[in-house]
Write a protein that holds these residues in place. Structure first.
Motif, PDB file in Angstrom:
ATOM      1  N   TYR A  28       0.847  -1.147  -0.154  1.00  0.00           N
ATOM      2  CA  TYR A  28       0.074  -0.042   0.114  1.00  0.00           C
ATOM      3  C   TYR A  28       0.962   1.245  -0.019  1.00  0.00           C
ATOM      4  O   TYR A  28       2.036   1.210   0.705  1.00  0.00           O
ATOM      5  N   VAL A  36      -0.939   6.257   8.152  1.00  0.00           N
ATOM      6  CA  VAL A  36      -1.664   5.173   7.927  1.00  0.00           C
ATOM      7  C   VAL A  36      -1.825   4.181   9.150  1.00  0.00           C
ATOM      8  O   VAL A  36      -0.734   4.176   9.876  1.00  0.00           O
ATOM      9  N   VAL A  38      -2.270   0.573  10.593  1.00  0.00           N
ATOM     10  CA  VAL A  38      -2.387  -0.897  10.282  1.00  0.00           C
ATOM     11  C   VAL A  38      -3.404  -1.405  11.232  1.00  0.00           C
ATOM     12  O   VAL A  38      -2.814  -1.458  12.472  1.00  0.00           O
ATOM     13  N   THR A  39      -4.522  -2.086  10.961  1.00  0.00           N
ATOM     14  CA  THR A  39      -5.342  -2.799  12.061  1.00  0.00           C
ATOM     15  C   THR A  39      -5.271  -4.229  11.631  1.00  0.00           C
ATOM     16  O   THR A  39      -5.337  -4.645  10.228  1.00  0.00           O
ATOM     17  N   ARG A  40      -5.169  -5.164  12.733  1.00  0.00           N
ATOM     18  CA  ARG A  40      -5.277  -6.577  12.383  1.00  0.00           C
ATOM     19  C   ARG A  40      -6.585  -7.045  12.908  1.00  0.00           C
ATOM     20  O   ARG A  40      -6.710  -6.793  14.391  1.00  0.00           O
ATOM     21  N   HIS A  54       4.767   0.528   1.177  1.00  0.00           N
ATOM     22  CA  HIS A  54       4.941  -0.261   2.540  1.00  0.00           C
ATOM     23  C   HIS A  54       4.179  -1.583   2.205  1.00  0.00           C
ATOM     24  O   HIS A  54       3.380  -1.675   1.440  1.00  0.00           O
ATOM     25  N   LYS A  56       2.169  -4.862   4.176  1.00  0.00           N
ATOM     26  CA  LYS A  56       1.652  -5.415   5.258  1.00  0.00           C
ATOM     27  C   LYS A  56       1.020  -7.018   5.186  1.00  0.00           C
ATOM     28  O   LYS A  56       1.339  -7.557   4.028  1.00  0.00           O
ATOM     29  N   GLU A  60      -4.419  -8.111   7.088  1.00  0.00           N
ATOM     30  CA  GLU A  60      -4.239  -6.427   7.761  1.00  0.00           C
ATOM     31  C   GLU A  60      -5.040  -5.556   6.951  1.00  0.00           C
ATOM     32  O   GLU A  60      -4.987  -5.649   5.787  1.00  0.00           O
ATOM     33  N   ARG A  61      -5.610  -4.599   7.741  1.00  0.00           N
ATOM     34  CA  ARG A  61      -6.274  -3.408   6.844  1.00  0.00           C
ATOM     35  C   ARG A  61      -5.333  -2.125   7.141  1.00  0.00           C
ATOM     36  O   ARG A  61      -4.921  -1.916   8.286  1.00  0.00           O
ATOM     37  N   ALA A  62      -5.395  -1.370   6.202  1.00  0.00           N
ATOM     38  CA  ALA A  62      -4.812  -0.107   6.461  1.00  0.00           C
ATOM     39  C   ALA A  62      -5.846   1.013   6.318  1.00  0.00           C
ATOM     40  O   ALA A  62      -6.707   1.171   5.448  1.00  0.00           O
TER      41      ALA A  62
END
Lengths: 298, 326
Positions: A28, A36, A38-40, A54, A56, A60-62
């Motif tokens: 991303y 940003v 980043v969430t898991r 970057h 990930k 995972e979501r950005a």
């Protein structure tokens, strides 16, 4: 061996698709204007502040957050100064999201953030303005330092609070307009008019004063010039008279009898005018010869 | 044979055809790649500067006018900016606008240091200073510029009294606001250069406008009165100087005349004295006679004998006879 060959291209296509999807999910881009998070599975795991490409995990979501400066400009509100006067101040705050994790955990969206900011700024400003008199905030020359300090304090306070609580950075809080409450305006206008009238009268009086001064000075100067000239002129005349007298006396002292004779004769010439009748005695010096004959001349 | 031939030919032709297809496909692909790469060429105009970002990160913060190359989309992205172009903002409004209800009356109202209210309208001009900062640092650059200038303006106006704002300090306010707002914007780092802050109009509120005009009138009156007085002074003093000069010249003339007269008469007397000393009595008699010669012809004369009786009637007769005699 030959069985999968006809399907090879489909397999390749599928593999490419999977790879593409994987790349799409893994890589991303973070732009200069963004953070940003980043969430898991909804749980924040990393904050990316460095722009660029970057990677990930695909699961995972950005989440993108605008990191640019924002301007919060609430409606003007009234504040009470220490001397219990109302002041209408319109302020603005420059802020941005500093800590996306804290931001998303506490407020979530910019509008809510601005409401929180408003509360902090308003209370800080009200407290600061409440410790100053109106004349200290709105005053020639003095205002420069006082208000600057006041706002710097409010900014520092707001920044600390907002960062701690909501992950927001407050770069600046500033008063962009000072005004007086609407209900005070009429009395302000009346005061302004009265002040103007006073100033107008003062101008006229000062003009008169200056004019009188100029006239009086001119008159004095004239008198000075004329009297000095008179003094000088009289002195000159006196010198002339004195010199003439000296010359006369010097000349006449050589023969006073002759002077007497000449002056007398001179005055005769002036005394006897056309309408004078003179009775002359026949034995006068002049006529003796006329009457007595040439014997008298001897 | 006939069965074999096609088989052979097909067998032989197949790789050939494939090769040809391959090469033509490769050609198309190469051309496509070349074309894609060629889209990376960009031109920055004379009045522009450009910023290049790669996956969002700035890799070329300031590309100057000319032809440049960047990696094609979607890797690099080129944003061009007209850096020289001045952008304009208006702060406040006209008094007329407020009266007609066209704008918020508060928008143009400022509080001065002596707690007077005045209406101002200020034009702000700015341009891009640092393209990358200008593009990426603020959500709404124009509003931020406006807010900063307005804050400094309010600040400067609050630090002065109304007369200074209306008359003498306009230029100082403009310059100080520009400098201070520029410092603020530099602190925000939004890449903006303030070209100018211009007070377009500044006026007292309509509610007190007549009183302000009255002050202007009074000032003009005072100037007129002073001018008249100066005119008077300018008339009186030179006139007095002239008179003084005249008096002095007259006195000088008098002095010279007196001295010259005295010297002349003294010289004359000296001459006569010299003669008199030489001839004595004769000379004095001659002087006497000469004087009589001058005097007697002009007057009526009666000569009487001192021994006879004097008949005074002859005076009358003489008087009657006189006109005839002459």
């Amino acid at each position: 061996m030959n069985d999968w060959k006809p399907y090879r291209r489909y397999l390749l296509a599928a593999l490419a698709a999977v790879l593409l999807l994987g790349a799409w999910l893994t890589f991303y881009a973070v732009r200069e204007t963004e953070f940003v998070l980043v969430t898991r599975f909804g749980k924040p795991v990393a904050t990316v502040t460095e722009p660029g490409l970057h990677a990930k995990w695909f699961f995972e979501r950005a989440r993108y957050f605008d990191r640019r400066l924002r301007l919060y400009n609430p409606r003007p509100s009234e504040f009470l100064t220490r001397d219990k006067k109302n002041l209408l101040a319109e302020c603005y705050a420059v802020w941005r999201i500093e800590d996306p994790k804290r931001f998303v955990e506490t407020v979530g969206d910019p509008l809510a953030a601005e409401m929180r900011l408003h509360d902090i700024i308003w209370s800080a400003l009200a407290a600061s303005i409440g410790t100053h008199e109106l004349e200290a905030i709105v005053a020639p020359a003095a205002a420069a330092v006082e208000v600057q300090d006041l706002l710097d304090q409010v900014t520092a306070f707001t920044d600390r609070q907002a960062l701690e609580r909501y992950g927001l950075r407050v770069i600046d809080v500033r008063i962009k307009r000072l005004n007086l409450p609407e209900q005070n305006k009429q009395s302000v206008y009346a005061r302004m008019r009265a002040e103007r009238e006073r100033i107008a009268r003062q101008y006229r009086a000062e003009g008169e004063e200056q004019a009188l001064k100029i006239r009086a000075e001119a008159d004095r100067e004239r008198e000075e010039i004329l009297s000095a000239a008179y003094r000088e002129a009289e002195k000159l005349k006196g010198e002339g008279d004195a010199e003439a007298t000296r010359i006369y006396s010097q000349a006449y002292s050589r023969n006073p009898q002759l002077l007497k004779l000449l002056r007398t004769l001179e005055s005769y010439k002036k005394i006897f005018a056309d309408n004078t009748t003179a009775i002359l005695s026949s034995d006068s010096e002049l006529l003796k010869i006329l009457v007595e004959g040439e014997r008298a001349a001897r | 044979m006939k069965l074999l031939e096609p088989a052979v030919s097909t067998h032989r032709a197949r790789p050939e055809g494939r090769l040809r297809r391959w090469s033509s496909r490769r050609g198309v692909a190469l051309a496509a790649v070349a074309a894609w790469l060629a889209t990376g060429v960009y031109i920055v105009g004379a009045d522009q500067q450009a910023v290049v970002t790669r996956f969002g990160k700035v890799v070329e913060p300031r590309a100057m006018p000319g032809i440049h190359y960047s990696l094609p989309w979607p890797v690099d992205r080129v944003t061009k900016l007209k850096v020289r172009q001045l952008q304009r903002l208006i702060i406040g409004g006209e008094v007329g606008d407020a009266a007609l209800g066209r704008s918020d009356p508060l928008a143009s109202q400022f509080l001065t240091g002596d707690q007077n209210l005045i209406h101002m309208r200020v034009a702000v001009q700015y341009s891009v200073g640092v393209p990358a900062d200008y593009l990426f640092r603020a959500q709404d650059t124009a509003r931020l510029v406006g807010a900063a200038v307005e804050a400094e303006l309010a600040h400067q106006v609050a630090a002065r009294d109304v007369d200074a704002v209306l008359t003498t300090d306009k230029a100082a306010i403009q310059e100080q606001v520009r400098a201070a707002a520029q410092r603020l914007l530099d602190a925000y780092g939004i890449g903006v250069v303030l070209a100018g802050v211009n007070i377009e109009s500044v006026a007292p509120p309509a509610e007190a406008a007549d009183a302000f005009r009255e002050v202007a009138g009074a000032r003009a009156d005072a100037a007129r009165i002073v001018n008249e007085a100066e005119g008077y002074a300018g008339d009186v003093v030179p006139r007095a100087r002239g008179q003084a000069h005249e008096m002095l010249e007259a006195a000088q003339a008098y002095k010279l005349r007196r001295i010259n007269q005295a010297m002349g008469e003294a010289a004359r007397f000296a001459e006569i004295t010299r003669e008199y000393d030489r001839a004595g009595a004769v000379h004095s008699h001659r002087l006497y006679v000469e004087a009589m010669e001058q005097i007697l012809p002009k007057i009526r004369k009666l000569i009487v004998d001192k021994r006879g009786e004097l008949d005074l009637t002859i005076i009358r007769k003489g008087a009657a006879a006189a006109p005839v005699e002459r």
